[in-house]
Design an enzyme around this catalytic site. Structure first.
Site, PDB file in Angstrom:
ATOM      1  N   GLN A   1       4.710   2.662   7.152  1.00 56.19           N
ATOM      2  CA  GLN A   1       4.419   1.919   8.389  1.00 56.19           C
ATOM      3  C   GLN A   1       5.702   1.440   9.048  1.00 56.19           C
ATOM      4  OE1 GLN A   1       4.611  -1.553   9.192  1.00 56.19           O
ATOM      5  NE2 GLN A   1       5.632  -2.066   7.263  1.00 56.19           N
TER       6      GLN A   1
ATOM      7  N   ASP B   1      -0.204   0.223  10.289  1.00 58.01           N
ATOM      8  CA  ASP B   1      -0.853   0.049   8.982  1.00 58.01           C
ATOM      9  C   ASP B   1      -1.879   1.153   8.747  1.00 58.01           C
ATOM     10  OD1 ASP B   1       0.483  -2.255   8.171  1.00 58.01           O
ATOM     11  OD2 ASP B   1      -1.000  -3.599   9.059  1.00 58.01           O
TER      12      ASP B   1
ATOM     13  N   SER C   1      11.012  -6.801   5.615  1.00 62.93           N
ATOM     14  CA  SER C   1      11.220  -5.997   6.815  1.00 62.93           C
ATOM     15  C   SER C   1      12.639  -6.111   7.363  1.00 62.93           C
ATOM     16  CB  SER C   1      10.203  -6.375   7.892  1.00 62.93           C
ATOM     17  OG  SER C   1       8.903  -6.005   7.500  1.00 62.93           O
TER      18      SER C   1
ATOM     19  N   GLY D   1       1.825  -0.016  -2.805  1.00 57.00           N
ATOM     20  CA  GLY D   1       2.087  -0.647  -1.518  1.00 57.00           C
ATOM     21  C   GLY D   1       3.439  -0.279  -0.944  1.00 57.00           C
TER      22      GLY D   1
ATOM     23  N   GLN E   1       7.140   2.236  12.838  1.00 58.92           N
ATOM     24  CA  GLN E   1       7.622   1.210  13.757  1.00 58.92           C
ATOM     25  C   GLN E   1       9.027   1.528  14.240  1.00 58.92           C
ATOM     26  OE1 GLN E   1       7.137  -2.389  11.405  1.00 58.92           O
ATOM     27  NE2 GLN E   1       5.230  -2.876  12.458  1.00 58.92           N
TER      28      GLN E   1
ATOM     29  N   LYS F   1      -1.915 -10.815  13.465  1.00 60.84           N
ATOM     30  CA  LYS F   1      -2.300  -9.445  13.798  1.00 60.84           C
ATOM     31  C   LYS F   1      -3.498  -9.366  14.753  1.00 60.84           C
ATOM     32  CE  LYS F   1      -0.515  -7.082   9.703  1.00 60.84           C
ATOM     33  NZ  LYS F   1      -0.846  -6.159   8.591  1.00 60.84           N
TER      34      LYS F   1
END
Length: 494
Positions: free
Chosen positions: A464, A318, A233, A457, A468, A282
């Site tokens: 996702q 997600d 990330s 993935g 964000q 989470k």
């Protein structure tokens, strides 16, 4: 400014590394002469130097490598002053024994590799009183409050203060300290070459985190996890910020489960405006938020926190990213609630991602069958979402149209593992792997070989992250730049 710490056993190599770093843009280096073996020719080391230097000779008990007599160490520091070093780094007791001379500036420093003492302010005052041009405080962070106390001190100090915390918990302060007024932060020559715990490499500091562009207006974001070192990330968000020419930096932040509430209480004052949330936080983060969106309420997991008007708002990208990936693969629109009616989806794994994807599938009318290596997790989730749970051993006997891997099985470095036997794939299936590193997992390879429609993935992760990014900044993310950056990084790592 970034100060690059150079610790070499050879004086020739130390001089060569200094030249190389200056050619690479370094404006200040720290020569760790305690690393040198044999006699040190201080005059030659500093003569014709290509840029400003700090000379440091740290004792072993203070994290250094100097093991000789104290008088010999003091003599080396005095020689550095005589040779015209720009700065010398002096511990508190050393500063009392070495007087100011010439134009060399004095950094009076304190290091604690075990903790961040409660008496930081008093300690700072003692150091500043020792004719200090710069005070340096480096302590070990054991909890998030240590970071905040250190940065508050840097911000309030009349004497220029280089202050940050060491260790993985303290690592963000090495980047945040510039916003709080630290004249520089330290970096290592390269990955794996750090001379202190939690130190980033110079290229990371300069190019990924753009440390030298950080100012009072910089907005900080980050990912909280435990562990956090594997996360991509920071790479893709910081690349996106750079692409969009935004004064924003995204940090990797290790937060232990027991420190989550404390961290959230400190985040706003640290200057953090938004967070990505991943394992193991989470679900645990939800009671600590002021507001959550419909997806978080339905899923029971949040992967994003936005700080707005003093409130913590939880969201979940997600879920929407997974449904977007599935929609693109199937060529259908999910605007209707019953889009997947009549299809059976087998979801492997009942953790945070499993919850998000199960919520989306159920909402769209699919018949969902859950299984997990811990059967009770699948049963609990199935009861919550009113779907079916089967034992892990029964996963291959489920007549599924869609198979989704929400476990970490197959994630790097265990790339030969798969949660689903290849002979159980059928060409009519959609195979969806939430694992993104590597993109071509064994699960995906086997599904492709069977003729399945495949979703990786990487697609979900980029979707996702792009969501964000928009929640954080209000702007559309450069999704293709993020995707290509992620693929290059994984290819380089493997």
């Amino acid at each position: 400014m970034i100060c690059v710490s150079i610790g070499c056993e050879s004086q020739e190599r130390m001089m060569a590394e200094h030249r190389r770093m200056v050619q690479g843009g370094a404006r200040l280096v720290e020569l760790r002469v305690d690393y040198l073996r044999g006699e040190v020719d201080m005059e030659r080391l500093l003569a014709n130097r290509p840029g400003p230097v700090i000379v440091t000779c740290r004792r072993q008990e203070e994290g250094g490598r100097f093991a000789g007599e104290e008088e010999a160490r003091l003599a080396m520091l005095r020689a550095a002053i005589e040779a015209g070093a720009d700065y010398v780094d002096l511990e508190e007791d050393t500063a009392r024994r070495i007087a100011r001379r010439g134009a060399t500036k004095r950094i009076v420093s304190y290091h604690d590799f075990q903790r961040t003492p409660h008496e930081l302010e008093a300690m700072h005052a003692r150091l500043a009183a020792l004719d200090a041009d710069v005070v340096k405080l480096c302590t070990m962070a054991n909890q998030p409050a240590d970071n905040l106390r250190m940065l508050r001190l840097v911000r309030a100090s009349a004497t220029p203060t280089v202050g940050f915390c060491m260790g993985e918990i303290g690592a963000p302060t090495r980047l945040l300290c510039g916003k709080f007024g630290s004249p520089w932060s330290y970096a290592s020559l390269q990955d794996g070459g750090s001379v202190a715990p939690g130190q980033f490499a110079y290229q990371q500091m300069k190019e990924l985190f753009r440390y030298e562009e950080i100012n009072a207006d910089t907005q900080f974001y980050g990912v909280i996890a435990d562990p956090v070192g594997h996360s991509l990330s920071p790479l893709i968000h910081n690349t996106a910020f750079r692409e969009m020419k935004m004064n924003c930096v995204y940090l990797p932040i290790r937060v232990a489960r027991e420190h989550l509430a404390e961290f959230l209480d400190t985040a706003w004052e640290l200057g953090i405006c938004g967070l990505s949330v991943t394992i193991p936080h989470k679900e645990a983060v939800i009671p600590l938020l002021d507001e959550v969106d419909e997806a978080v309420r339905g899923i029971g997991a949040a992967n994003t926190v936005v700080f707005a008007s003093g409130r913590r708002v939880g969201r979940n990208s997600d879920y929407a990213a997974a449904m977007g990936s599935l929609e693109a693969a199937l060529g259908v629109s999910f605007r209707g609630k019953e889009t997947l009616a009549g299809r059976t989806a087998l979801v492997l794994g009942a953790g945070g991602v499993g919850r998000a994807i199960t919520f989306g599938l159920v909402e769209r009318g699919a018949h969902v069958v859950l299984c997990d290596g811990e059967p009770s997790r699948a049963v609990r989730l199935a009861e919550e979402f009113r779907c079916q749970a089967v034992d892990w051993a029964e996963r291959h006997t489920t007549a599924a149209d869609i198979v989704v891997n929400c476990t970490p099985i197959g994630m790097y470095p265990k790339v030969d593992a798969t949660p689903f036997d290849k002979q159980s794939f059928r060409s009519s299936m959609v195979a969806f792997d939430a694992v993104y590193n590597p993109e071509e997992t064994r699960f995906i390879q086997d599904a492709r070989a069977a003729g399945c429609t495949c979703i990786t993935g990487v697609d979900m992760f980029v979707r996702q992250a792009a969501m964000q990014f928009k929640w954080f900044t209000g702007q559309e993310a450069p999704a293709e730049v993020m995707r290509e950056t992620m693929k290059r990084a994984m290819a380089a790592a493997h």
